[in-house]
Structure formats: C-alpha cells, structure tokens
Scaffold this motif. Structure first.
Motif, mmCIF file in Angstrom:
data_model
loop_
_atom_site.group_PDB
_atom_site.id
_atom_site.type_symbol
_atom_site.label_atom_id
_atom_site.label_comp_id
_atom_site.label_asym_id
_atom_site.label_seq_id
_atom_site.Cartn_x
_atom_site.Cartn_y
_atom_site.Cartn_z
ATOM 1 N N ALA A 177 -46.942 -38.359 32.011
ATOM 2 C CA ALA A 177 -46.100 -37.558 31.116
ATOM 3 C C ALA A 177 -46.852 -37.206 29.838
ATOM 4 O O ALA A 177 -46.841 -36.056 29.385
ATOM 5 N N ARG A 178 -47.529 -38.190 29.236
ATOM 6 C CA ARG A 178 -48.264 -37.909 27.992
ATOM 7 C C ARG A 178 -49.413 -36.940 28.245
ATOM 8 O O ARG A 178 -49.657 -36.040 27.432
ATOM 9 N N ALA A 179 -50.118 -37.103 29.363
ATOM 10 C CA ALA A 179 -51.235 -36.203 29.658
ATOM 11 C C ALA A 179 -50.738 -34.767 29.833
ATOM 12 O O ALA A 179 -51.370 -33.819 29.349
ATOM 13 N N ILE A 180 -49.602 -34.586 30.505
ATOM 14 C CA ILE A 180 -49.054 -33.244 30.705
ATOM 15 C C ILE A 180 -48.653 -32.623 29.369
ATOM 16 O O ILE A 180 -48.960 -31.458 29.084
ATOM 17 N N VAL A 181 -47.971 -33.403 28.545
ATOM 18 C CA VAL A 181 -47.482 -32.873 27.270
ATOM 19 C C VAL A 181 -48.646 -32.570 26.329
ATOM 20 O O VAL A 181 -48.641 -31.548 25.630
ATOM 21 N N ARG A 182 -49.637 -33.422 26.308
ATOM 22 C CA ARG A 182 -50.798 -33.158 25.443
ATOM 23 C C ARG A 182 -51.552 -31.921 25.903
ATOM 24 O O ARG A 182 -52.086 -31.180 25.089
ATOM 25 N N GLU A 183 -51.617 -31.698 27.205
ATOM 26 C CA GLU A 183 -52.263 -30.484 27.700
ATOM 27 C C GLU A 183 -51.518 -29.247 27.217
ATOM 28 O O GLU A 183 -52.111 -28.183 27.019
ATOM 29 N N ALA A 184 -50.193 -29.376 26.995
ATOM 30 C CA ALA A 184 -49.383 -28.274 26.484
ATOM 31 C C ALA A 184 -49.424 -28.179 24.964
ATOM 32 O O ALA A 184 -48.757 -27.319 24.381
ATOM 33 N N GLY A 185 -50.191 -29.052 24.308
ATOM 34 C CA GLY A 185 -50.303 -29.015 22.860
ATOM 35 C C GLY A 185 -49.287 -29.872 22.134
ATOM 36 O O GLY A 185 -49.167 -29.783 20.910
ATOM 37 N N GLY A 186 -48.538 -30.704 22.879
ATOM 38 C CA GLY A 186 -47.512 -31.537 22.268
ATOM 39 C C GLY A 186 -47.862 -33.009 22.283
ATOM 40 O O GLY A 186 -49.007 -33.394 22.442
ATOM 41 N N GLU A 187 -46.846 -33.847 22.117
ATOM 42 C CA GLU A 187 -47.050 -35.286 22.074
ATOM 43 C C GLU A 187 -45.799 -35.995 22.603
ATOM 44 O O GLU A 187 -44.694 -35.449 22.549
ATOM 45 N N VAL A 188 -46.002 -37.199 23.135
ATOM 46 C CA VAL A 188 -44.902 -38.047 23.590
ATOM 47 C C VAL A 188 -44.922 -39.319 22.756
ATOM 48 O O VAL A 188 -45.980 -39.948 22.605
ATOM 49 N N THR A 189 -43.783 -39.689 22.213
ATOM 50 C CA THR A 189 -43.686 -40.911 21.411
ATOM 51 C C THR A 189 -42.491 -41.734 21.877
ATOM 52 O O THR A 189 -41.504 -41.189 22.402
ATOM 53 N N LEU A 190 -42.581 -43.043 21.685
ATOM 54 C CA LEU A 190 -41.501 -43.969 21.995
ATOM 55 C C LEU A 190 -41.053 -44.633 20.709
ATOM 56 O O LEU A 190 -41.883 -45.077 19.908
ATOM 57 N N THR A 191 -39.724 -44.714 20.508
ATOM 58 C CA THR A 191 -39.174 -45.296 19.289
ATOM 59 C C THR A 191 -37.984 -46.169 19.643
ATOM 60 O O THR A 191 -37.066 -45.727 20.359
ATOM 61 N N ASN A 192 -37.986 -47.404 19.149
ATOM 62 C CA ASN A 192 -36.836 -48.285 19.316
ATOM 63 C C ASN A 192 -35.754 -47.909 18.307
ATOM 64 O O ASN A 192 -36.037 -47.762 17.115
ATOM 65 N N ARG A 193 -34.524 -47.739 18.806
ATOM 66 C CA ARG A 193 -33.413 -47.430 17.899
ATOM 67 C C ARG A 193 -32.915 -48.717 17.242
ATOM 68 O O ARG A 193 -32.865 -49.775 17.891
ATOM 69 N N PRO A 194 -32.525 -48.641 15.972
ATOM 70 C CA PRO A 194 -32.055 -49.848 15.274
ATOM 71 C C PRO A 194 -30.875 -50.517 15.980
ATOM 72 O O PRO A 194 -30.773 -51.740 16.010
ATOM 73 N N GLY A 195 -29.973 -49.725 16.550
ATOM 74 C CA GLY A 195 -28.803 -50.301 17.209
ATOM 75 C C GLY A 195 -29.049 -50.725 18.643
ATOM 76 O O GLY A 195 -28.122 -51.176 19.321
ATOM 77 N N GLY A 196 -30.279 -50.587 19.126
ATOM 78 C CA GLY A 196 -30.594 -50.937 20.506
ATOM 79 C C GLY A 196 -30.889 -49.698 21.330
ATOM 80 O O GLY A 196 -30.340 -48.621 21.088
ATOM 81 N N GLY A 197 -31.749 -49.843 22.301
ATOM 82 C CA GLY A 197 -32.129 -48.720 23.137
ATOM 83 C C GLY A 197 -33.451 -48.111 22.686
ATOM 84 O O GLY A 197 -33.984 -48.427 21.614
ATOM 85 N N LEU A 198 -33.957 -47.230 23.521
ATOM 86 C CA LEU A 198 -35.258 -46.618 23.284
ATOM 87 C C LEU A 198 -35.143 -45.107 23.357
ATOM 88 O O LEU A 198 -34.460 -44.557 24.224
ATOM 89 N N ASP A 199 -35.815 -44.404 22.436
ATOM 90 C CA ASP A 199 -35.904 -42.943 22.461
ATOM 91 C C ASP A 199 -37.316 -42.550 22.895
ATOM 92 O O ASP A 199 -38.296 -42.914 22.228
ATOM 93 N N ALA A 200 -37.400 -41.834 24.009
ATOM 94 C CA ALA A 200 -38.672 -41.244 24.434
ATOM 95 C C ALA A 200 -38.604 -39.764 24.089
ATOM 96 O O ALA A 200 -37.744 -39.041 24.603
ATOM 97 N N THR A 201 -39.502 -39.314 23.219
ATOM 98 C CA THR A 201 -39.415 -37.957 22.672
ATOM 99 C C THR A 201 -40.661 -37.150 22.998
ATOM 100 O O THR A 201 -41.783 -37.587 22.723
ATOM 101 N N ILE A 202 -40.429 -35.988 23.601
ATOM 102 C CA ILE A 202 -41.485 -35.001 23.814
ATOM 103 C C ILE A 202 -41.386 -33.973 22.695
ATOM 104 O O ILE A 202 -40.327 -33.380 22.494
ATOM 105 N N THR A 203 -42.465 -33.768 21.972
ATOM 106 C CA THR A 203 -42.505 -32.778 20.898
ATOM 107 C C THR A 203 -43.473 -31.674 21.286
ATOM 108 O O THR A 203 -44.644 -31.937 21.557
ATOM 109 N N LEU A 204 -42.970 -30.446 21.327
ATOM 110 C CA LEU A 204 -43.779 -29.285 21.722
ATOM 111 C C LEU A 204 -43.811 -28.282 20.590
ATOM 112 O O LEU A 204 -42.785 -28.046 19.937
#
Length: 315
Positions: free
Chosen positions: A283-310
C-alpha cells in the motif's frame, strides 16, 4: 592650473644630463581611474575565457543532472547528447550506457517474474482441482483457504516487485467513487465496513493500483481492528483517505516497522490473522509512486487511523 610638474633628471656619463618633465596632478583620482581601467581590462582578458570554459563544462553537467533526476525505468527516453570537454562526454556516454543496462535488466526481471507467476499458479490451480476429491468438508475448506492465501501472497510479491514499472497508465479518476466501490465490495461479502459520503474528487491516478492499496488498508482494519470506517476528506492541496478501525492500535515504536515487507506484529500461524506481512508495504509503495504517503496514527480514545494522503493537481 593642472598641478605640479614632475621633473626626472638622469646623468649620462660623458654626455651630460637627460632631463624629462611630466605633469603631476595634484589629485589622485585620475591615477585611480587609470588603475581601475587597467584592472578591468586584465579581468576581461583573463576571466572571460575562464567563464566561457566553465559554462562549456557546466551546461552538459546540468543536462546530465536533470536527465539523472528524470530517469524512470520503463519510460522511453532518448540518449543524452554527448557535449562538452572529453571527460564530460565520457561521463555522459557512461550514463547513456548505464541507462540501457538498467532498462535491459528490468525487462529481464519482468520476464522472469512473469515466468515465476505462471509456474507457481499452474500447480496451485492443479491443487485446487485435486482437493475436490477430499471427502472431509473441513479438510477441503482448510486446503482451499491455504491455496487462496498462497495465491494472494504470490500476487502481493509480484505486485511489489513490479511496482517500479507499472503497466497501468494514469487516468482521471473520481476518487470518491473508487473508494465507495471498494467499500461496497467488502459490504457485499458481509465485512463490517462503512463509508462516509463525501464530495466528488477527481485525481490523476492508476486506478487498479490505488484500489489495491485501499483494499489492503481495509483488510488490515477488518482483520486486526474488528471493523472499518472509511472517509474521504478533500483539502485545498491534498486529499486524505482515512480507514479507521476499532482495534487496540499499534505500539508507537512500531508504527513504522509494520510498513517493512514481511513484517507482522501478530506472529502466530492463525489463518484468520495470518498473512505474509506485505499488505502495508505494498500500500505504501503504491501511494508513494502516486506522489502521496501512508501514515498510521493511534486515536486517543482507542483504535487506529490509516491515512492515505494524495496531492491535488493544480490546474
């Protein structure tokens, strides 16, 4: 009124004195301007050839630098013109030869990957046919799941290896519709995935590859985080695709480690949570090839956010 007079007398043995006189200005400015003029003439005589030689060298080197930065394997590019001094021409010729060798090696790699994929899928297909003769339903289902997992792992490995030279062209894509379609595929098979409606966003992407990246993030969210909520958040300069799960999250010190190929936090051989650890790396390799980035962030209340930024293309 010009000023003082400078008299120079030189004794000539047997011939008397030689006397010369010259005006001597009281001001030093005329002498100063003479020195400046002579210096400028000297600079012109010396520096102009030096600057011409430096420019003759720098232009081919700048062209070589730009060609190196623009070089992308698989894209048709004409050889760089061999210009400049002999040493610079030799460097440019070496670069042209290197580019041809790299392209030839990548072509050979693609042919080899195609042969590997064919040679591995053929026995897997044969195994899929043969397990139909297994009488026990549970054993047959486990065998089928194992074969499916092997096929998915093979697809991920081949996709990751070929990503540097994608065969799919960029097209204008309605990103919101693409994400919605991926979510609908998960809903159709009963996965706990939801999509938050958003405005249409059009980007230039490789749709099949981007669909694969989004699918991988959603699969991870469902597998490790119970459920997934997918949102598309348009911004002025970029677009974010967020996949939010309800799982325990990931330790902060391992948020980057999970993007390494064949890395899994869950080390058991449980089929439900198994896998080769290629989903996030791909996933990160595909998004970076498109000029974007993938990041993972833990939410304060629990759970994880996986975000693709293009990035958004500016017209």
């Amino acid at each position: 009124r010009f000023g003082a007079e400078l008299i120079i007398a030189v004794e000539q043995p047997g011939r008397g004195w030689l006397v010369m006189s010259s005006p001597w200005p009281r001001s030093d400015w005329p002498l100063l301007w003479q020195l400046i003029a002579q210096t400028l003439i000297l600079y012109a005589v010396v520096l102009l050839p030096v600057l011409w030689g430096a420019r003759r060298i720098s232009q081919p080197l700048q062209s070589l630098t730009n060609a190196t930065r623009r070089f992308k394997p698989g894209e048709a590019q004409s050889p760089l013109a061999e210009q400049g001094p002999q040493d610079v021409r030799s460097v440019i010729a070496a670069f042209n030869a290197l580019r041809l060798r790299v392209t030839a090696m990548l072509d050979e790699k693609d042919r080899m990957l195609g042969a590997i994929g064919h040679d591995l899928r053929t026995p897997l297909a044969a195994l899929r046919v043969r397990i139909e003769s297994v009488e026990d339903d549970d054993d047959r289902a486990r065998m089928a799941d194992t074969i499916d997992e092997m096929n998915r792992t093979l697809d991920d490995i081949l996709s990751l290896a070929r990503l540097g030279r994608p065969s799919e062209a960029r097209t204008e894509v309605d990103l919101t519709a693409l994400v919605d379609a991926v979510v609908e595929d998960f809903i159709a098979i009963g996965s706990p995935v939801s999509f938050v409606e958003a405005d249409r966003v059009t980007l230039s992407l490789r749709p099949s590859l981007m669909r694969r990246a989004i699918r991988n993030l959603i699969e991870n969210a469902v597998k490790y985080g119970v459920s997934a909520e997918v949102r598309v958040v348009p911004g002025k300069d970029q677009v974010a695709i967020t996949v939010a799960d309800q799982g325990p999250g990931i330790p902060a010190e391992k948020l980057e480690d999970v993007f390494d190929a064949f890395t899994r936090l869950e080390t058991s051989r449980n089929r439900d949570t198994g896998g080769a650890g290629l989903g996030l790396a791909l996933a990160r390799a595909i998004v970076r090839e498109a000029g974007g980035e993938v990041t993972l962030t833990n939410r304060p209340g629990g759970g994880l956010d996986a975000t693709i930024t293009l990035p958004r293309q500016r017209g």
